[in-house]
Design a protein around this motif. Sequence first.
Motif, mmCIF file in Angstrom:
data_model
loop_
_atom_site.group_PDB
_atom_site.id
_atom_site.type_symbol
_atom_site.label_atom_id
_atom_site.label_comp_id
_atom_site.label_asym_id
_atom_site.label_seq_id
_atom_site.Cartn_x
_atom_site.Cartn_y
_atom_site.Cartn_z
ATOM 1 N N PHE A 164 0.200 7.733 1.405
ATOM 2 C CA PHE A 164 1.347 7.832 2.304
ATOM 3 C C PHE A 164 1.675 6.468 2.893
ATOM 4 O O PHE A 164 0.864 5.545 2.857
ATOM 5 N N LYS A 165 2.882 6.358 3.421
ATOM 6 C CA LYS A 165 3.333 5.137 4.078
ATOM 7 C C LYS A 165 3.717 5.491 5.506
ATOM 8 O O LYS A 165 4.316 6.534 5.761
ATOM 9 N N ASN B 54 2.429 11.080 -0.962
ATOM 10 C CA ASN B 54 3.575 10.214 -1.249
ATOM 11 C C ASN B 54 4.674 10.249 -0.192
ATOM 12 O O ASN B 54 5.794 9.828 -0.449
ATOM 13 N N SER B 55 4.364 10.734 1.026
ATOM 14 C CA SER B 55 5.367 10.686 2.090
ATOM 15 C C SER B 55 5.534 9.240 2.557
ATOM 16 O O SER B 55 4.656 8.403 2.372
ATOM 17 N N SER B 56 6.682 8.944 3.153
ATOM 18 C CA SER B 56 6.962 7.566 3.565
ATOM 19 C C SER B 56 7.400 7.468 5.015
ATOM 20 O O SER B 56 7.977 6.470 5.420
ATOM 21 N N ASP B 57 7.104 8.501 5.801
ATOM 22 C CA ASP B 57 7.591 8.507 7.184
ATOM 23 C C ASP B 57 6.538 8.998 8.175
ATOM 24 O O ASP B 57 6.854 9.630 9.163
ATOM 25 N N ASP C 67 8.697 2.741 9.256
ATOM 26 C CA ASP C 67 9.127 1.360 9.434
ATOM 27 C C ASP C 67 9.395 1.110 10.916
ATOM 28 O O ASP C 67 9.703 2.045 11.660
ATOM 29 N N SER D 106 4.883 0.493 8.669
ATOM 30 C CA SER D 106 5.383 0.128 7.345
ATOM 31 C C SER D 106 4.265 -0.289 6.385
ATOM 32 O O SER D 106 4.347 -1.291 5.693
ATOM 33 N N GLN E 288 1.189 1.074 3.484
ATOM 34 C CA GLN E 288 0.652 2.096 2.577
ATOM 35 C C GLN E 288 -0.792 2.395 2.972
ATOM 36 O O GLN E 288 -1.596 1.479 3.125
#
Length: 168
Positions: free
Chosen positions: A149-150, A37-40, A153, A122, A124
């Motif tokens: 994870f994502k 679930n990380s986004s970076d 951006d 950016s 998933q």
Amino acid sequence: SNAGYEMARDYDNNPGFRIKDTIPPVLEAGASTPSNNSSDFVISDSITIAFNESMNPTSMGGLYTGSGRTSCIGTIQLSKDDFINCVAFTSSTPSTSTPSVQNPFTNYTDFTVVPKVKLDLSTQYKIKVTTAAQDKYEHNLTSPMYINFKTIDPVQVQSTNPPNGLTP
């Protein structure tokens, strides 16, 4: 003294004696890179899959190394469309630490793969580790395990100095 080490090594490596392990391995999604679930996640980084116990490195192979994003094969898979298509890796076998001849207790808990192409910004993605993954005592994962994870951006320029179009 090395007596305890020698005894444990002999016990673990002697075919007549085996440590009784009845618990299947588990993916440590929080200790992996990217973490669950990380986004970076940086699009050019390698991916490291972490397990809660030492794994059998030969069970981790067969990764897709073709061109483009098509086949979802191998123990470790990477996809942005729920495994209809997968991202190819640079090698069919993930890298891991190399055991020392003097130390039979080397733990193969972390496996690193490198995507063949840069991942989309950016976006998933999902990593799947299949039930082919096996610990050193030949216990397989009981079901496929996932890391979501994502990627980062795109960078957006907020301002420039001097302002755009002006010269000092």
